[in-house]
Design a protein around this motif. Structure first.
Motif: not given
Length: 75
Positions: A34-61
């Protein structure tokens, strides 16, 4: 700040490696997390600082424990 930046890059590399291993596109991971593709891209490029909740959602995904996202990431 340099340490934080390097940590975010390492986290991003882990997310990408796990996504590639699961043969998911960024779009598919975004839908599963439940994240936008540009947010996922930003995390993978190391330019986003995701919250714990976002990281939990990524792990679940990705279908992994949250600790998998942090393998080899130095504080």
């Amino acid at each position: 700040m340099a340490g934080t930046h390097a940590s975010l890059k390492s986290l991003g590399r882990n997310v990408r490696a796990l996504r590639d291993k699961k043969m998911l596109t960024q779009e598919a991971l975004g839908e599963r997390s439940d994240l936008h593709i540009t947010y996922v891209s930003g995390i993978e490029r190391g330019v986003r600082n995701p919250s714990a909740l976002i990281l939990l959602r990524l792990a679940k995904g990705l279908g992994v424990e949250i600790g998998e996202l942090f393998k080899g990431v130095k504080a």
